[in-house]
Every structure is written in structure tokens, then in C-alpha cells.
Scaffold this motif. Sequence first.
Motif, PDB file in Angstrom:
ATOM      1  N   UNK A 178      -9.712   6.453   7.587  1.00 33.64           N
ATOM      2  CA  UNK A 178      -8.341   6.041   7.338  1.00 33.64           C
ATOM      3  C   UNK A 178      -8.062   4.826   8.496  1.00 33.64           C
ATOM      4  N   UNK A 179      -8.622   4.273   8.542  1.00 32.61           N
ATOM      5  CA  UNK A 179      -8.379   3.332   9.849  1.00 32.61           C
ATOM      6  C   UNK A 179      -6.782   2.532  10.179  1.00 32.61           C
ATOM      7  N   UNK A 180      -5.685   3.555  10.477  1.00 30.75           N
ATOM      8  CA  UNK A 180      -4.491   2.660  10.855  1.00 30.75           C
ATOM      9  C   UNK A 180      -3.668   2.019  11.179  1.00 30.75           C
ATOM     10  N   UNK A 181      -5.313   1.248  12.162  1.00 31.54           N
ATOM     11  CA  UNK A 181      -4.886  -0.578  12.341  1.00 31.54           C
ATOM     12  C   UNK A 181      -5.115  -1.685  11.592  1.00 31.54           C
ATOM     13  N   UNK A 204      -5.657  -1.681   5.270  1.00 31.67           N
ATOM     14  CA  UNK A 204      -6.667  -0.963   4.242  1.00 31.67           C
ATOM     15  C   UNK A 204      -5.462   0.748   3.710  1.00 31.67           C
ATOM     16  N   UNK A 205      -5.348   0.750   5.445  1.00 33.24           N
ATOM     17  CA  UNK A 205      -4.564   2.359   5.260  1.00 33.24           C
ATOM     18  C   UNK A 205      -2.672   2.856   4.379  1.00 33.24           C
ATOM     19  N   UNK A 206      -2.633   1.386   4.043  1.00 37.15           N
ATOM     20  CA  UNK A 206      -1.161   1.324   3.218  1.00 37.15           C
ATOM     21  C   UNK A 206      -1.230   2.165   2.152  1.00 37.15           C
ATOM     22  N   UNK A 207      -2.316   2.547   0.896  1.00 37.91           N
ATOM     23  CA  UNK A 207      -2.065   2.841  -0.087  1.00 37.91           C
ATOM     24  C   UNK A 207      -2.185   4.789   0.193  1.00 37.91           C
ATOM     25  N   UNK A 208      -2.417   5.161   1.292  1.00 39.20           N
ATOM     26  CA  UNK A 208      -2.054   6.241   1.920  1.00 39.20           C
ATOM     27  C   UNK A 208      -1.310   7.022   2.471  1.00 39.20           C
ATOM     28  N   UNK A 226      -1.547  -5.704  -1.383  1.00 37.03           N
ATOM     29  CA  UNK A 226      -2.664  -6.147  -0.665  1.00 37.03           C
ATOM     30  C   UNK A 226      -1.915  -7.127   0.031  1.00 37.03           C
ATOM     31  N   UNK A 227      -1.215  -7.335   0.704  1.00 36.27           N
ATOM     32  CA  UNK A 227      -1.123  -8.945   1.689  1.00 36.27           C
ATOM     33  C   UNK A 227      -2.347  -9.502   2.475  1.00 36.27           C
TER      34      UNK A 227
END
Length: 791
Positions: A655-658, A661-665, A551-552
Motif C-alpha cells: 500500500x503506497x501511501x504516496x 491507489x491507497x485510498x480504498x484501504x 477514484x479521482x
Amino acid sequence: MPDRAGTVDGMPLDALGRERPGAPGPRDRHPKWLYEAAAPALLAVLTLLFAAGVIRDFSGPLLGPGDVNIWGYQGYYFSRNIHFWPLPHLDLVNDQLLYPYRMDNVFQTWGFEREYFWAALDALFGPGPWLQIYYALSVLITAVGSYLILSRQHSRTVAAAVGLAVTFGNYYAIASYPYHQTLSCLHWVILNLFTDYLLLRRLWERRPLSARLLLFKGLLLVLIFGNGLAYIDGLALTSFLFCCATAAAILAGRKELGPVPLRRAWSSLVDSARTHPGQCLALSLLTAAAFVLLVPLSLQILLHVRRFDFSHVPAGTYWVTPLRLLLPILPHFNPETYGRLFNDMPDKIFCGTPGVSFVLLGLMGLIFGRRLFPVSLPFLALLLLCVFFIPPWHTALAVFPWFGLIRVGGRFTPIYPVLCCILGLTLPPGSLKRLPARALVLLLGCLFLAEGGIAYQILLRHQPPPFFPDRSFDRFMASVKGAPGEAVFQWPFCVAGGGGDANWIFYYDRLYGTFALQQFHHKKELGVYFARLHPSQVAPLWRAGWHRMFTPDSPNIERAARQRADFDLEEWSFLTSFLAANDFCGIILYTDLLQPETVRGFHDRFGPSSVTTTLPGAGRAEFIPKALFRGALQRPIEGSAVKLGPALLAPLQKIDLSSPASDPYLLEGWGRLSPEGRWTMGEKASVAFRIESGAPALKLRFEAHTYQAQRMEILLNGHPLETLRHNPDAFAVYETDLPSALLSEDNRIDLVFPDAHSPLDAGESQDPRLLGAWVRWMELEPQESNISKVQ
């Protein structure tokens, strides 16, 4: 070329064009050996001063942030994976990095001569300043070797001046130390280029070629395989091919390829070999030994690399405009002040800028040495190909197999001074007798000294301070090395490649050189940094779910400084299982990159640290030995099978790809974060999620547009659901039902693009990435929601 008086630069010549030992001249006032040793002695003294002022630290192994650590690791890996029967070859596929997942190590920045040198001295004396000594020897060989080669054609003054200029005036090469040793250690490529010039000029002037000179050229061609062929060293082979083509054209124009001239030339070579049999035999044996030690390894790497397809993998954005070649290095107008003048992207200081004194020297040779233009032609062509190498737009050099993976424009800069000097060496000596010409040469020399003074001021300002390991560093590495276990777990770890090829980069600036500390603690590791990294090499990390653990605090790899969140219970459970299932000796924590509660969590679960130290780039590090782990069991066979399941996704949770927070999915197949979302990369992009048992029937909704018109297939847990088509002019919202019979607790959705293609394929730009769709957001929604479907 000698003038009518039989002199070159005013010095008497013998029948072969060399200075005549018995002829009267200034050197007769001193012993012959003193005169001949003066220039090499001066160049050796300058090398010592250079070592003291630029290399500086000879107290121990070369260490520092980022790339600095890598070169020692290269020797360490080489020494433990080299096999000599039946021919030298390397063990390339193992779990020494990316442990416990097996990895192909072919994309290290190889320099086999350097690796042999490091391995031999390390075996004899243990850790030491072997890389610094190797660099100093490279500088000495370049300076003295250039002088010795050129003094066979030119006066000793000219040969010494050129040797000094290409060695101590090669500012980009000096700036590359200690980060890029392959761009600093140029001895064999420079000697190859000067030998090519000498041979071609002798052929043009109809002077005989000696067997010793040809054997020496053969030795240099083999030795070039010891420095790695990418970038600079591959230019030696390219130059040789160009010179061979030019020589063939010269001979064809003279009609001297008949049997009689060839027999005469062969007889001359045989006589030359018989005159110096010992030297010819020694050169032949050295060439054979170098061939056996170096060429099989280079062929192994070259053939191994071909297993990977990088045609649609972005290779970075570094490039320089050819206009930098014409810019000076002067007070208030130098690479520091005009660095952003052209909006290009040089990879370091002096990129593309050798100094205007070199460029003027080359221009003078082209203008006043027109009679020797056939000699200049191959070197001029090579210079132009290097200057106009601007990937991905102009990449003519990539047609040669040794340039197959070059990716950074401007890294040919260290060869510019050499090529300019070769062009300048075609100046007719007689023209320098005139006062205006001598004044011009004097001004050129003053300009070189002025540029050199400014360049060294800049170099010393930009040079990183050496890292001196203290007692805490030694205790730390000794503790890790002595702890039982074949590997050590570092958290966070970094897996990256040059240019960010594989899109798996976390805390790049802080951590990408820490994997190389393996040379001290001798334990396998999970992190890695290679010159290139193929997406297939990091696929095991995606499958295991490691991307969920990062989670950088910034999506920018150069700005991310620490984790922005602690682990949740599921992530702690995964980490505990992973540590228990593999043969780790303990944990190295980089505490400056972690939240305080995460550090406390490690101590609560695994015990206190036994030693601490401070590492360049990474900051504070502490070691928790496995002996202090609470209840952990070793099950090595299961280690690579431990997985972190998908993140929970609730209905109507977008899931907001911008957003990070979307990284885990997200699994493999996605591009980098942007304010408008992410592109899918390749023919498939995947999303993983977990739903609670008893969840209602769901549908998938997402907003996207494809790159040009193409099909988009949607799969749920491997089962095809629907094939959609889209006009790519605007974003649209898509939705498709997810049958309850196909849903499970852990799920995977694949977006498949059979027609994916790149802007390069479409003729729109030089972007090689396979683009499918640009996706803004995704969400799950109960099927009973009454939302119209957008086709």
C-alpha cells in the motif's frame, strides 16, 4: 468641530453643531425639502446604476457554480426548520443532508435577516430574485444610512461623499458578490461603526446625547445579529466595546462620573424622550421585535458550535501581508498585476487592498486631526487588529467569542474603507479653508475616482456570468421533485467544508455547490458543503466505506475532473443495496465526471434517464427515476447500515501511501496525499483490508517515522498487539506479527498515538494538527519470510 465662526465646512451651525435651517446659505435659493432630498436621491440613483451594472440579473433565483447556489439554500433550509415557540430556534440535527446519515447542520453560513427575507418572499411569490433584491437593498441602506448618520455631525456634502465612498468604493465587498454574500451585505455593521463614531465624538465635544440616538444605536446593535457574527459583523460588537472603553476613560479623566453629573445627563435624556415620544416608542418596539427574532437564534448557534473542538483541525492557508494595505489600484499596478508580489495567499481580488486613496485619507486625519485622537483611537486599534490578523500567527481578534471560528486572513478588508473614512472625518474643517489643503483634498478625490475606474474594470472582468435556468433545468427539477421518494441520490457527490477541514473532498470545484439544488427539487441529499466541517460529521461515510467508491483522476481537489476507473462488482453490489435500502426517488448522474462504462453500468442496472440538463460547474446531468429501477425494494430502516467491505489486500501487495491507489484501504485519521506518503492526524489512524480465507499467517510491515519521540500502539481488530517507540530522526521499517486467531475475513488495523501533539504545542510552528507518524508504505507478508525486525 465648529470653527470660531460657528461653521463646519463653511456651513452655518446651530447650538448643537448642526446646519442652521434659518441661516443664510446657498440652499436658501431652493425649497428646503429639495435640498435635503438631493443627496439621498443621488445615492438611490447610483444604487440603481450599480444594480444594473454589477448585480445585473433579476430574472430569477441566484444560481451559478460553487458558493453562488448556497445562499438560496440557506433560506430554503431556514424556512423549513425554523420554529417560533417558545422562542425562535432551528432544527439543526437531521438527515436532510448527508442522507440517510444524520448530520449537524450548525456550520452553515447563517445570516438570519437574509433568511427571513428570502423565506417570506418565497412563501408569498415562489422562487424569484430575492437574494439580488436583498443585496441591492443592502447597498441602498448603506449609502443613505451613512449619509443620514454623518449629516448630524458634518455637512451634507461630506456625509454624502463618505456614504458614496464606503458603499460604491468598497471593492473587496463588491468582488465578494455573489460568492460570499455575508461579505457583501454590510449595511448594519457600517451604520454601527458610524454611529459609534458619532456618539464618541459628541461625548468628546461635551455635546448632549439624545434619547433617539441612543435608542437607534441599541436597535443597530440588535440588528447586527441578523447578519451573522463571523468576520465582518462581529466587528460591530468589537467597535462598540472599544468605544465604550474609550468613553469610560474620557469620563474618568474629566471626573464626571459623580451623582450630580449623572442625574443631569439622565434628566437631559428624559427630556429628549418626552420631546419625541412617538419616535422613541417606535425605536423601542423595533428593538424588542428584532431582539426576539434574531438574538435567540444567534445564541443557539453560538452555544451549539461549542460542542465541536477545532483546536487541532487545520483551518486553511489563506492570509495576506499588511503591506497590501499601502498598495494602489492604478493602471499597470493593481491587484491583478501585483497579485503575487508578496507570496501571500489572498482569497480573492482586492483582498487586503482598499485603495491608497482611503489610506491617505485616514493618515491625513491622524496627522491633522490630532486634537480628536481619542475619538480616532478605538477605530485605529480596530483597523490595526484587522490588518495584522494573519492566522495562525497573529489572531488577537479570536479572543472575542464571535470570532471563535474565523480562519481566513484578509476577510476584514470590507471594513478598511469605513475605518479610514472615520479617521479622515477628524480633519479640522478650518484647515480645509487654506488653498494647499483644498488642493490636497482635490487630488485625493481625483485619486479616488482613478482607483474606482480601474477597480470597476477589474471587478466586471472577474464577475462570473449569471446562470439563466432554461426549460431543461425547470423540467429536470420538476421531475425530481415529483418523483416519489424522500431523497435523491447524486453521483458523484461532494462532502466538504471551508478549508478542507474534514479531509473528505472529492471533485470540490465541480460539485460542492450542487447540494444546494435541494431548494428546487425539495429532496434530501447525500452531499453537503458547510463553512466548516468537523471530522466527526463525516465519520459515517468512512464507516460505510464510501471512500472506496471515489477514484479521482488527481489528488488535487481543484484539478480532479472525473473518475479514473469504473466500479468493480463488489462496488456495484454495494451501490445497488444502498439504493434499494433507502427511500430515493431516483439518481442524478453527473456524466461528465464519469467513465463511459460507468454511465452504461447505471443504465443497464437502473434504467434509462428521463430528463437531462446542464448545471454550472457540474456539467451534464441526467435523472434516472426510481420507477424505472429493476427489482429494487425499499427498506428505509436498513439504509444507513449498508456498508462496503474493505478492499482485498494480498500478501506482499504494498500500500503506497504516496499514491491515490491507497485510498480504498485508508479510513479516518490520515492527512492529505504527498510525494512522501501521509501523516497520521489525531490520536488514531486506521487501515481496513480483506484477506482471502485460508491465507497464511501474516505480519504487518510499514515504513514510517514519528513526529518527535512518541509511542505508537498497534491494534488488530481492537486487540492490542505491540507498542513501539521511535527516534524520529529518520524513517525506519517496522513489523509486527498478526496472530491468526485475531484475523478474520474483514480486518482493521489501528495505529494509536497516545502522545500525539502538534507543532503548535511543541513551539515549532503554528500548525495545530495532532501529528503521529509519517507513513510511506504498508504491506502484509507471510510470517515465514526471514526479514530482520527493525526496532
